[in-house]
Design an enzyme around this catalytic site. Structure first.
Site, PDB file in Angstrom:
ATOM      1  N   TYR A 178     -59.106 -39.521 -30.478  1.00 31.92           N
ATOM      2  CA  TYR A 178     -59.346 -40.075 -29.142  1.00 31.92           C
ATOM      3  C   TYR A 178     -59.577 -41.574 -29.241  1.00 31.92           C
ATOM      4  CZ  TYR A 178     -64.421 -40.535 -29.966  1.00 31.92           C
ATOM      5  OH  TYR A 178     -65.654 -40.909 -30.448  1.00 31.92           O
ATOM      6  N   CYS A 179     -59.322 -42.255 -28.119  1.00 31.43           N
ATOM      7  CA  CYS A 179     -59.590 -43.688 -27.986  1.00 31.43           C
ATOM      8  C   CYS A 179     -59.853 -43.963 -26.509  1.00 31.43           C
ATOM      9  CB  CYS A 179     -58.431 -44.525 -28.529  1.00 31.43           C
ATOM     10  SG  CYS A 179     -56.850 -44.221 -27.716  1.00 31.43           S
ATOM     11  N   THR A 180     -59.855 -45.211 -26.104  1.00 31.92           N
ATOM     12  CA  THR A 180     -60.241 -45.563 -24.738  1.00 31.92           C
ATOM     13  C   THR A 180     -59.297 -44.983 -23.691  1.00 31.92           C
ATOM     14  OG1 THR A 180     -61.142 -47.644 -25.577  1.00 31.92           O
ATOM     15  CG2 THR A 180     -60.849 -47.460 -23.186  1.00 31.92           C
ATOM     16  N   ILE A 207     -60.737 -41.560 -23.287  1.00 29.81           N
ATOM     17  CA  ILE A 207     -62.104 -41.387 -22.794  1.00 29.81           C
ATOM     18  C   ILE A 207     -62.167 -41.561 -21.279  1.00 29.81           C
ATOM     19  CG2 ILE A 207     -64.466 -42.279 -22.929  1.00 29.81           C
ATOM     20  CD1 ILE A 207     -63.617 -43.386 -25.756  1.00 29.81           C
TER      21      ILE A 207
END
Length: 319
Positions: A178-180, A207
């Site tokens: 996951y990342c932004t 996110i």
């Protein structure tokens, strides 16, 4: 109802004349009165733009009308004021700097981890055969991350490939990256697959989308964003603060840039220490002759420097 919107998006899609596209796209954004940052490369688009709800609607409709970007997923935040001061649209070699430029090895248009919608990610993340992997930089996951996530000691995403060997112990697990907003996971998951990891997944929309569609459950702290908000709330279910003030150790989720422009470090600092140190990370930076005036936000607009005409690229398009 908020007067403005902030859009976060990316799209991996081939742009033949990316440099000219960047120049034309900048003019288009200016015509709508948008502010923000957009990166254009032969591999696609990556942007965060902000403006009136009407301007943002027109922008999204225009982007979607181009068949190259028809599948672009926009994350929309309602904001009280624009999240940027100016608009920049720049041509670069990659839309997220990774150093992974060989399309024969890593090409998100051909192969990535399996995309998980927020509800699917929520259902899988606590299983014993799963590892949640944060592919963001130190300053990002220091202020907020998923509960029990594996984090990497990297200053920039381009350092991610050097950490693959550290992840080898998880090869028998399902890796949930996951990342932004999802863009880093496209290349991170592709690289993991290339390196022999078989069960690789990624949080679709990152996110930000998870916060909107799954309530942000078990995301601890705040999410770092690349605009003048610096961080945003994600978790409406079981929020906690995990970051501490660099100077006094008190729990705080306020992230700022050091007031010394030659340092400019991202760090967390409580309001009390911010007032005492005038937004600097240390007394040394506080006494620096170029220290910027701290207004309580810790966000600083870059001051344009004089242009050396002789060094300007002949390909640079004047604004």
């Amino acid at each position: 109802m908020a007067k403005y919107n902030t859009l976060l998006y990316y799209c991996y899609s081939t742009i033949t004349d990316a440099e000219q596209f960047a120049a034309d796209h900048l003019k288009f954004c200016k015509s709508l009165g948008l502010t923000g940052r957009i990166i254009v490369a032969e591999e696609g688009l990556n942007g965060t733009v902000s403006g009136t709800a009407e301007s943002c609607k027109t922008y999204m409709e225009t982007v979607h009308a181009d068949e190259r970007f028809a599948h672009t997923d926009f994350k929309i935040d309602e904001v009280d004021e624009p999240s940027f001061v100016k608009i920049h649209c720049r041509y670069k070699s990659e839309i997220v700097h990774s150093g992974l430029r060989d399309p024969n090895l890593i090409d998100p248009k051909k192969q990535t981890g399996k995309h998980l919608e927020p509800a699917e990610f929520l259902a899988m993340k606590d299983r014993d055969d799963v590892v949640i992997l944060d592919v963001r930089s130190n300053y990002e996951h220091s202020v907020g991350k998923f509960k029990n996530a594996v984090t990497l000691d990297i200053e920039n995403f381009r350092d991610f490939p050097s950490k693959i060997n550290e992840l080898a112990k998880f090869k028998d697990k399902k890796i949930l990256t996951y990342c932004t907003g999802g863009i880093k996971c496209e290349k991170a998951s592709a690289l993991l697959l290339h390196e022999g990891f078989e069960n690789v997944y990624q949080l679709h929309g990152g996110i930000i989308k998870y916060g909107k569609e799954a309530g942000g459950q078990d995301f601890e702290g705040k999410c770092y964003v690349f605009d003048n908000r610096l961080t945003v709330d994600v978790n409406q279910v079981n929020p906690v603060v995990i970051s501490t003030c660099r100077n006094c150790g008190k729990h705080t989720d306020k992230m700022i840039n050091c007031a010394n422009p030659e340092c400019n470090e991202h760090f967390t600092q409580c309001d009390e220490c911010g007032t005492q140190l005038e937004g600097a990370c240390s007394t040394e930076c506080q006494s620096h002759p170029r220290k910027r005036v701290y207004d309580g936000t810790g966000y600083y607009v870059k001051v344009p420097q004089p242009v050396n005409i002789t060094k300007k690229s002949k390909l640079q398009v004047a604004e």
